[in-house]
Write a protein that holds these residues in place. Structure first.
Motif, PDB file in Angstrom:
ATOM      1  N   GLU A 151       0.830  -1.204   0.000  1.00  0.00           N
ATOM      2  CA  GLU A 151       0.000   0.000   0.000  1.00  0.00           C
ATOM      3  C   GLU A 151       0.872   1.264   0.000  1.00  0.00           C
ATOM      4  O   GLU A 151       1.886   1.332   0.685  1.00  0.00           O
ATOM      5  N   ILE A 152       0.416   2.215  -0.785  1.00  0.00           N
ATOM      6  CA  ILE A 152       1.108   3.506  -0.869  1.00  0.00           C
ATOM      7  C   ILE A 152       0.338   4.489   0.012  1.00  0.00           C
ATOM      8  O   ILE A 152      -0.895   4.481   0.011  1.00  0.00           O
ATOM      9  N   VAL A 153       1.074   5.340   0.735  1.00  0.00           N
ATOM     10  CA  VAL A 153       0.416   6.162   1.753  1.00  0.00           C
ATOM     11  C   VAL A 153       0.317   7.634   1.346  1.00  0.00           C
ATOM     12  O   VAL A 153       1.330   8.276   1.056  1.00  0.00           O
ATOM     13  N   GLY A 154      -0.893   8.143   1.332  1.00  0.00           N
ATOM     14  CA  GLY A 154      -1.121   9.563   1.043  1.00  0.00           C
ATOM     15  C   GLY A 154      -1.506  10.326   2.300  1.00  0.00           C
ATOM     16  O   GLY A 154      -2.433   9.946   3.002  1.00  0.00           O
ATOM     17  N   PHE A 155      -0.769  11.372   2.585  1.00  0.00           N
ATOM     18  CA  PHE A 155      -1.088  12.265   3.707  1.00  0.00           C
ATOM     19  C   PHE A 155      -1.677  13.558   3.155  1.00  0.00           C
ATOM     20  O   PHE A 155      -1.363  13.940   2.011  1.00  0.00           O
ATOM     21  N   PRO A 156      -2.462  14.258   3.954  1.00  0.00           N
ATOM     22  CA  PRO A 156      -2.757  15.639   3.565  1.00  0.00           C
ATOM     23  C   PRO A 156      -1.439  16.404   3.479  1.00  0.00           C
ATOM     24  O   PRO A 156      -0.469  16.035   4.143  1.00  0.00           O
ATOM     25  N   GLU A 180      11.923  10.838   6.574  1.00  0.00           N
ATOM     26  CA  GLU A 180      11.772  10.019   7.771  1.00  0.00           C
ATOM     27  C   GLU A 180      10.501   9.182   7.725  1.00  0.00           C
ATOM     28  O   GLU A 180      10.493   8.017   8.117  1.00  0.00           O
ATOM     29  N   LEU A 181       9.417   9.764   7.218  1.00  0.00           N
ATOM     30  CA  LEU A 181       8.164   9.005   7.119  1.00  0.00           C
ATOM     31  C   LEU A 181       8.332   7.834   6.156  1.00  0.00           C
ATOM     32  O   LEU A 181       7.864   6.728   6.399  1.00  0.00           O
ATOM     33  N   ARG A 182       9.013   8.098   5.039  1.00  0.00           N
ATOM     34  CA  ARG A 182       9.220   7.032   4.061  1.00  0.00           C
ATOM     35  C   ARG A 182      10.072   5.911   4.645  1.00  0.00           C
ATOM     36  O   ARG A 182       9.776   4.736   4.454  1.00  0.00           O
ATOM     37  N   ASP A 183      11.103   6.313   5.383  1.00  0.00           N
ATOM     38  CA  ASP A 183      11.973   5.307   5.993  1.00  0.00           C
ATOM     39  C   ASP A 183      11.209   4.508   7.044  1.00  0.00           C
ATOM     40  O   ASP A 183      11.290   3.284   7.101  1.00  0.00           O
ATOM     41  N   ALA A 184      10.454   5.231   7.884  1.00  0.00           N
ATOM     42  CA  ALA A 184       9.766   4.560   8.992  1.00  0.00           C
ATOM     43  C   ALA A 184       8.662   3.638   8.483  1.00  0.00           C
ATOM     44  O   ALA A 184       8.426   2.574   9.042  1.00  0.00           O
ATOM     45  N   LEU A 185       7.988   4.040   7.418  1.00  0.00           N
ATOM     46  CA  LEU A 185       6.859   3.243   6.916  1.00  0.00           C
ATOM     47  C   LEU A 185       7.305   2.258   5.832  1.00  0.00           C
ATOM     48  O   LEU A 185       6.526   1.407   5.407  1.00  0.00           O
ATOM     49  N   GLU A 186       8.538   2.424   5.378  1.00  0.00           N
ATOM     50  CA  GLU A 186       9.140   1.538   4.371  1.00  0.00           C
ATOM     51  C   GLU A 186       8.268   1.405   3.133  1.00  0.00           C
ATOM     52  O   GLU A 186       8.016   0.296   2.655  1.00  0.00           O
ATOM     53  N   ARG A 187       7.810   2.509   2.632  1.00  0.00           N
ATOM     54  CA  ARG A 187       6.994   2.492   1.413  1.00  0.00           C
ATOM     55  C   ARG A 187       6.866   3.924   0.894  1.00  0.00           C
ATOM     56  O   ARG A 187       7.201   4.867   1.610  1.00  0.00           O
ATOM     57  N   PRO A 188       6.377   4.065  -0.344  1.00  0.00           N
ATOM     58  CA  PRO A 188       6.192   5.419  -0.859  1.00  0.00           C
ATOM     59  C   PRO A 188       5.172   6.197  -0.032  1.00  0.00           C
ATOM     60  O   PRO A 188       4.152   5.642   0.369  1.00  0.00           O
ATOM     61  N   VAL A 189       5.496   7.446   0.207  1.00  0.00           N
ATOM     62  CA  VAL A 189       4.597   8.349   0.935  1.00  0.00           C
ATOM     63  C   VAL A 189       4.444   9.598   0.078  1.00  0.00           C
ATOM     64  O   VAL A 189       5.413  10.058  -0.525  1.00  0.00           O
ATOM     65  N   PHE A 190       3.232  10.104  -0.017  1.00  0.00           N
ATOM     66  CA  PHE A 190       3.046  11.329  -0.802  1.00  0.00           C
ATOM     67  C   PHE A 190       2.053  12.263  -0.131  1.00  0.00           C
ATOM     68  O   PHE A 190       1.387  11.897   0.839  1.00  0.00           O
TER      69      PHE A 190
END
Lengths: 410, 420
Positions: free
Chosen positions: B213-218, B232-242
């Motif tokens: 799953e790819i994670v979208g934040f506001p 840091e969010l990408r590293d901690a969640l180990e996935r793409p964050v946008f």
């Protein structure tokens, strides 16, 4: 040009609010504390609900009055001015604390403290007394208070002999802080202006401009003070003399705040004074534009962090001090990114607001300390005291930097 | 006050022109009544999204649009200038890592779950490209106003992608204790700069994510420390964050504003925020000086060799329609084109209708100078850019920031060319 020059125009400006929230992004206070919900909410939004019965809530009191909201608003809404008026109504209802009545009278405290300066300064620097002051009057024990100079700038100006044969003249509005706390700044201002061929006129009887009264909600008193000051200055303005101010916020009071916040839009005397009033750096930059500023600056091989106070943004003139600094050889200036130092006149003195004030100023304090410089520069006196107290770095008016570079100290 | 160039307006078009001129050594003053549109819009560079059908390649669609609508502002910008403006922004805002190209539009989700075609996006938004489908999770922050991830996800789940790829979307709502309702994006942007808050977010989120799953934040992932927060969010969640752009204030827009303001300062530009431009002095077909209302009861004049008008359109109050049906540009009183005659309807009943008034604005010549009824420049040295230009309908075309960037850049190029 503004066509409706009445107070309804200030209040009516809220109809231009499109709720874009740009003011909220810039508000130094709401960005550090939930106690103040922000300029849009407290200003144009709450104003619609204000009736003769007053404000819908008391959060308005946490507005520091820095005026950044009005400056950044792209729609021209007079947010800070609306809030200042509403705060005065609220304070009139709930009563103005004795503390606010005291700290709002900088001229009076200056007059009382000057003859007994050593004693007054000792008390104000004494931690036991400050704790007592905090408990009784709610003036925070660590808040920056100035030291009385023990002499006045006016008395210096009376004795001062101007150099022979000046070619032009300018009026100096020194304000209370220069008169009672920093007479050296006044002397340096006179020296810089005289160096540029001016005879400096220092009208007697310059009392407080009323700004601290106004920002503490005492509008009637503020109106009385500013009208009296304007009467002192207007004869010069009518003869065509320009008036320069070293106090950023008091200069702004004369330029527009008194007219906008005190129902004085139509006051002819104030308008005339306003039309001739300049911030000192603005005045010198305009001189330079006309090739009339002397540029015999000596190299000043130091680094100076510079903070333009938020009240200066209200002058809508950019940062003229930076242009003057650029004329000084070898001077390195680090412009601060911070909008506000937190003190906002008398706001940061108040025990219940001191922490907010320090949180607002924190990024600036960090920047000043990181510069590891022997001094910082800032135009506004209360901001200089705040920066110096919070960082331990002596903070001077830009005029002092020019004064040094001109080699006027002898 | 006398200088080489005065730019009026500090939105994207004004900032672009001002930075460009100052970095080429022109003494430049940027005057603005307040902070501009950067704070209101997502910081994506939408070049052309609909024409009127979904645009896959702006590079191909812009020339077609211009051929069909020769009055469109893009007709005043050469394709290579458009490309140069995009390349310039990517370089100038390298901290924001703008990615994408004019060759193909990305499709990124909006806060209401609509795929939005856009050409160039901050790196933080790029992983949200929906074109090849995927499994997306949208993170809700309990107290954040104007961002409802369940609504976003449900709408997005129903989208049929042009590629036919499968799109799955769901929402996760964080407990986010300690915050009261009605918190704005900036408050959260600052919260994300606090390691303790970030840790709480990633700890809770990790328990709620499934593989792939790819994670979208506001779009609230930090302001000054945005790059570090994102990493840091990408590293901690180990996935793409946008990031997903939302309602104003726009945190990505504020980042863009700050980036360009810093660039302007670095090259010695002078930024003056606050005064209202009220008129001009002119002679011999040239603007000689801009007149602004000073904070004091007097006016201040800014003399310059060239002037760039970047004050915006109707929404910014730069062009006014009064109750008598009169339309005017507020600073120079320039003629406004595209206004239907008074006996014809100017607006249609539906909010989203194609209003006859919608394309009204300043007509300009090939060098972006406002023209009179005969097509001659009103002033030799006055240029107009951005949202005030006639012939575009940015909200329908999805072309607002693209036009702002391209015309701001092109006007600067004209001025630079003239002087050399």
């Amino acid at each position: 040009m503004q066509t409706m020059e009445t107070m309804e125009w200030v209040r009516g400006s809220l109809d231009h609010c499109v709720k874009c929230t740009i003011c909220e992004t810039a508000c130094p206070v709401s960005n550090v504390t939930p106690l103040f919900p922000g300029p849009k909410y407290v200003g144009p939004q709450a104003e619609r609900f204000r009736t003769a019965e007053g404000s819908p809530d008391a959060s308005l009191d946490y507005c520091s009055g820095c005026g950044i909201c009005t400056t950044v608003c792209p729609q021209g809404v007079k947010i800070a001015e609306i809030n200042a008026k509403a705060r005065a109504v609220m304070k009139a209802e709930h009563g103005v604390p004795l503390r606010d009545r005291i700290i709002a009278r900088s001229g009076l405290t200056g007059k009382i403290g000057t003859p007994v300066a050593p004693i007054a300064n000792w008390f104000l620097a004494n931690p036991v007394f400050r704790r007592l002051l905090e408990r009784t009057l709610r003036i925070h024990r660590d808040a920056p208070v100035p030291r009385f100079a023990g002499r006045t700038f006016q008395s210096w100006a009376r004795r001062h002999r101007p150099p022979a044969a000046p070619t032009k003249a300018v009026v100096y509005f020194h304000g209370c802080s220069t008169n009672y706390y920093e007479p050296r700044l006044g002397e340096m201002t006179v020296a810089v202006l005289e160096h540029n061929g001016f005879r400096v006129l220092v009208p007697r009887g310059q009392e407080c401009c009323g700004l601290p009264l106004q920002s503490n909600g005492l509008l009637d008193d503020a109106r009385r003070y500013v009208k009296k000051l304007a009467e002192t200055l207007v004869p010069y303005a009518r003869r065509g003399y320009d008036i320069v101010a070293t106090s950023t916020s008091c200069g702004l009071m004369l330029k527009r705040e008194a007219m906008e916040m005190l129902d004085l839009e139509d006051d002819e005397v104030l308008r005339t004074v306003s039309a001739h009033t300049y911030d000192i750096c603005e005045f010198l930059v305009e001189l330079h534009e006309r090739d009339e500023l002397r540029t015999d600056f000596n190299p000043l091989p130091i680094t100076v962090p510079y903070h333009a106070p938020c009240q200066q943004a209200g002058h809508w003139m950019g940062k003229p001090a930076l242009e003057l600094f650029a004329l000084i050889p070898e001077l390195r200036v680090e412009e601060s990114d911070a909008d506000c130092c937190g003190i906002a006149g008398t706001y940061g003195l108040k025990a219940e607001k001191y922490d907010i004030s320090m949180a607002v100023g924190a990024p600036l304090f960090r920047q000043v300390q990181e510069a590891r410089s022997e001094l910082a520069a800032c135009d506004s006196e209360t901001c200089r005291w705040q920066i110096a107290k919070a960082t331990g770095v002596p903070s001077v008016h830009p005029i002092e930097v020019l004064y040094r570079s001109y080699g006027l100290g002898g | 006050m006398s200088t080489d160039v005065v730019v009026i307006g500090a939105g994207l078009s004004g900032l672009t022109a001002a930075v460009r001129l100052a970095e080429e050594g022109r003494r430049t003053v940027l005057l603005a009544q307040g902070v501009g549109s950067t704070h209101l819009a997502p910081a994506c560079i939408d070049v052309l999204g609909y024409a009127p059908d979904l645009v896959e390649s702006p590079a191909k669609a812009v020339p077609a649009l211009v051929a069909e609508h020769p009055e469109h502002p893009y007709a005043r910008v050469a394709p290579e200038t458009l490309a140069a403006s995009v390349a310039w922004l990517r370089e100038r805002a390298d901290g924001l890592g703008y990615t994408g190209s004019l060759e193909e539009n990305l499709l990124v989700p909006t806060a209401v779950g609509v795929p939005k075609p856009t050409a160039i996006v901050p790196e933080a938004m790029a992983a949200g490209d929906l074109r090849s489908g995927g499994r997306f999770v949208f993170v809700g922050l309990r107290a954040l106003k104007n961002f409802y991830p369940a609504y976003l996800a449900e709408n997005l789940s129903q989208v049929k992608l042009p590629s036919g790829a499968t799109l799955e979307a769901r929402a996760v709502r964080l407990s986010d204790p300690g915050r009261e309702a009605d918190v704005g994006p900036l408050d959260y942007a600052r919260a994300f700069e606090d390691p303790v808050f970030r840790r709480a977010v990633t700890d809770e989120l990790r328990l709620n994510l499934q593989p792939g799953e790819i994670v979208g934040f506001p779009a609230v992932l930090g302001l000054d420390e945005h790059e570090a927060v994102l990493k840091e969010l990408r590293d901690a969640l180990e996935r793409p964050v946008f990031e997903v752009s939302s309602l104003p204030p726009s945190v990505p827009g504020i980042r863009l504003f700050r980036t360009l303001r810093a660039a302007f300062r670095r090259v010695g530009g002078r930024l003056v925020i606050g005064p209202t431009a009220t008129g001009a002095k002119s002679g011999d077909g040239r603007v000689e000086a801009l007149v602004v209302q000073s904070a004091a009861h007097r006016t201040t004049t800014y003399e310059a060799g060239s002037f760039v008008l970047a004050t915006g359109g109707f929404a910014a109050g730069a062009i006014l329609l009064d109750s008598f049906g009169e339309v005017r540009e507020t600073v120079f009183g320039l003629p406004v084109s595209g206004v239907p005659p008074t006996d014809e309807p100017r607006f249609l009943p539906g909010y989203l209708d194609d209003h006859p008034m919608a394309r009204a604005g300043l007509a300009v010549d090939g060098r972006l100078r406002p023209t009179d009824a005969d097509g001659h420049p009103v002033y030799e040295n006055l240029y107009a850019v951005g949202a005030m230009l006639h012939g575009a309908e940015p909200w329908r075309e999805q072309s607002g920031n693209g036009l702002a960037l391209a015309t701001g850049f092109a006007a600067a190029a004209q001025i630079l060319e003239e002087a050399s």
